[in-house]
Design an enzyme around this catalytic site. Structure first.
Site, PDB file in Angstrom:
ATOM      1  N   PHE A 179       0.747  -1.124  -0.176  1.00 23.39           N
ATOM      2  CA  PHE A 179      -0.074   0.037   0.057  1.00 23.39           C
ATOM      3  C   PHE A 179       1.139   1.188   0.020  1.00 23.39           C
ATOM      4  O   PHE A 179       1.749   1.346   0.906  1.00 23.39           O
ATOM      5  CB  PHE A 179      -0.733  -0.122   1.025  1.00 23.39           C
ATOM      6  CG  PHE A 179      -1.746   1.315   1.225  1.00 23.39           C
ATOM      7  CD1 PHE A 179      -3.006   1.115   0.486  1.00 23.39           C
ATOM      8  CD2 PHE A 179      -1.690   2.611   1.816  1.00 23.39           C
ATOM      9  CE1 PHE A 179      -3.798   2.366   0.422  1.00 23.39           C
ATOM     10  CE2 PHE A 179      -2.328   3.495   1.936  1.00 23.39           C
ATOM     11  CZ  PHE A 179      -3.596   3.559   1.049  1.00 23.39           C
ATOM     12  N   ASP A 203       9.427   2.769   1.658  1.00 18.65           N
ATOM     13  CA  ASP A 203       8.127   3.454   2.342  1.00 18.65           C
ATOM     14  C   ASP A 203       8.131   3.180   3.655  1.00 18.65           C
ATOM     15  O   ASP A 203       7.508   2.103   4.081  1.00 18.65           O
ATOM     16  CB  ASP A 203       7.094   2.927   1.375  1.00 18.65           C
ATOM     17  CG  ASP A 203       5.685   3.470   1.769  1.00 18.65           C
ATOM     18  OD1 ASP A 203       5.738   4.327   2.835  1.00 18.65           O
ATOM     19  OD2 ASP A 203       4.651   3.281   0.943  1.00 18.65           O
ATOM     20  N   LYS A 223       2.826   9.687   8.127  1.00 12.91           N
ATOM     21  CA  LYS A 223       2.050   9.389   9.425  1.00 12.91           C
ATOM     22  C   LYS A 223       2.592   9.821  10.734  1.00 12.91           C
ATOM     23  O   LYS A 223       2.066  10.760  11.181  1.00 12.91           O
ATOM     24  CB  LYS A 223       1.761   7.934   9.539  1.00 12.91           C
ATOM     25  CG  LYS A 223       0.829   7.138   8.420  1.00 12.91           C
ATOM     26  CD  LYS A 223       0.259   6.155   8.622  1.00 12.91           C
ATOM     27  CE  LYS A 223      -0.863   5.940   7.548  1.00 12.91           C
ATOM     28  NZ  LYS A 223      -0.586   4.954   6.462  1.00 12.91           N
TER      29      LYS A 223
END
Ligand SMILES: *Cc1c(COP(=O)(O)O)cnc(C)c1O
Length: 391
Positions: free
Chosen positions: A124, A209, A238
């Site tokens: 993702f 990532d 995040k």
């Protein structure tokens, strides 16, 4: 728009690992706004940093120097051993920038045909058009085509598959060192080392990532650190702002130099408010013993979940993930989403993930007692769960 399947719950306040509704009901937060509230809610250092900056200056744009960016960039470079930082506002944007940087670096080296980004199955990377192509989830793409070209997927954790897909067309391998949305999936430490050597051998770059796995979540500042490799490009978001929207891309000098004035940008990116909070988050994480204590408490959570798994092998097929990016894969016949909903009714917040997994993403400051409480609610809920009807 109805883009979210929301729970009918609204929180008005947060304290540490707890969220509070208007009527005063308290929920233990093991979702952290999807791995965002690194230091929990209302952490005094973050509140103070944001308030102080709010009194001074909010936004100036990247037409001018932003001293907070310079400080945070220096810190990120020092912590990673890399050299240059580009700021943005979200994870998808960080990955978009990472892909642009990787392609541009190849272009500047005289290899304009080197454009493919190799991604992993179960990955993702975000919801922009580019990151839809990078993300391995067909249903996210439905009705949004045509997809941008230049992305391919190889089996997560399989070095032979990766090596077979390498060639002079590959600009970068983009990998989550621990997959988040895919179901809290970790791999062998050897895998990342193999990714690094395949990239070196074939002249490609490695993009980590770390949007979900970074900023201490797996017990080290970045998850790749456990393997001993160094990526060429790291995407972060995040947890970096502890709840304030901010992202960053960290790159080596050689790669970063491909980006010259005008090649990329964003109006809001790295504004003084975002930088004040990111600086405070990094300061807290850098305090002596902080991450060591995260690893100690994360091991308690892992042990508790493993114990529950041993007691209920009919309902749990695997405990997976690393640190506080922890997942419990629910056995066939039971639905992880239903268990997440039932735990919410019991006032414990978690997040579902791929492969029928319940994800525990507590704030890094969660206490031992709170960990025990979360594990107790999980076991009680699990025992009460009804098998799904055969269809
Ligand atoms: C959440 C996530 C993204 C996307 O971040 P947004 O801030 O939602 O755009 C990208 N990569 C990973 C690994 C993520 O977990």
């Amino acid at each position: 728009m109805k883009t979210y399947g929301r729970a009918d719950l609204a929180f008005v306040r947060g304290e540490g690992s707890w969220l509070v509704t208007e009527d005063g009901t308290r929920y233990l937060d093991c979702a952290s706004g999807i791995a965002v509230n690194t230091l929990g809610h209302s952490h005094p250092a973050l509140v103070a940093a944001l308030k102080a900056q709010a009194d001074q200056l909010w936004h100036t744009s990247n037409l001018y120097r932003i001293p907070g960016q310079e400080r945070v960039a220096k810190k990120l470079a020092a912590l990673t051993g890399l050299d240059q930082v580009y700021f943005c506002n979200s994870g998808a944007e960080a990955n978009e920038a990472a892909v642009k940087i990787a392609r541009r670096a190849a272009f500047e080296k005289g290899e304009p045909e080197r454009t493919t980004i190799l991604c992993a199955t179960g990955s993702f990377h975000g919801r922009t058009l580019g990151m839809l192509a990078a993300t391995d989830k067909q249903s996210n793409r439905t009705g949004f085509g045509p997809m941008p070209e230049g992305f391919a997927h190889v089996t997560f954790g399989n070095l032979n598959a990766l090596r077979a897909a390498m060639g002079p067309h590959v600009a970068a391998i983009m990998i989550e060192p621990v997959q988040g949305e895919g179901g809290a999936r970790d791999t062998h430490e050897d895998y990342l080392r193999g990714v690094r050597s395949a990239a070196d051998e074939f002249g490609s770059l490695v993009i980590a990532d770390e949007v979900q796995s970074g900023i201490g979540r797996t017990g080290t500042l970045f998850a790749y650190e456990a393997s001993g490799i160094r990526p060429d490009i790291i995407a972060v978001a995040k947890g970096l702002g502890g709840g304030f929207p901010v992202g960053a891309v960290i790159a080596s000098e050689e790669v970063g130099n491909a980006m010259t004035p005008g090649t990329h940008g964003s109006t809001f990116a790295g504004n003084p408010l975002a930088m004040a909070v990111a600086e405070a988050v990094l300061e807290e994480l850098s305090k002596p013993g902080f991450l060591e204590d995260v690893r100690r408490r994360a091991a308690l959570l892992c042990d508790a979940l493993e114990t529950i798994a041993t007691r209920h092998p009919d309902r749990i097929s695997e405990v997976r993930g690393r640190g506080f990016l922890r997942g419990v894969r629910i056995a066939e016949g039971f639905d992880a989403g239903a268990i997440v909903a039932a735990m919410r009714d019991a006032r414990l917040l978690t997040a579902p993930a791929g492969e029928n997994t319940v994800r525990f993403l507590p704030p890094l400051i969660i206490s031992e007692d709170e960990i025990k409480r979360a594990a107790d609610i999980f076991e009680t809920t699990l025992v009460a769960a009804q098998p799904e009807m055969d269809t």
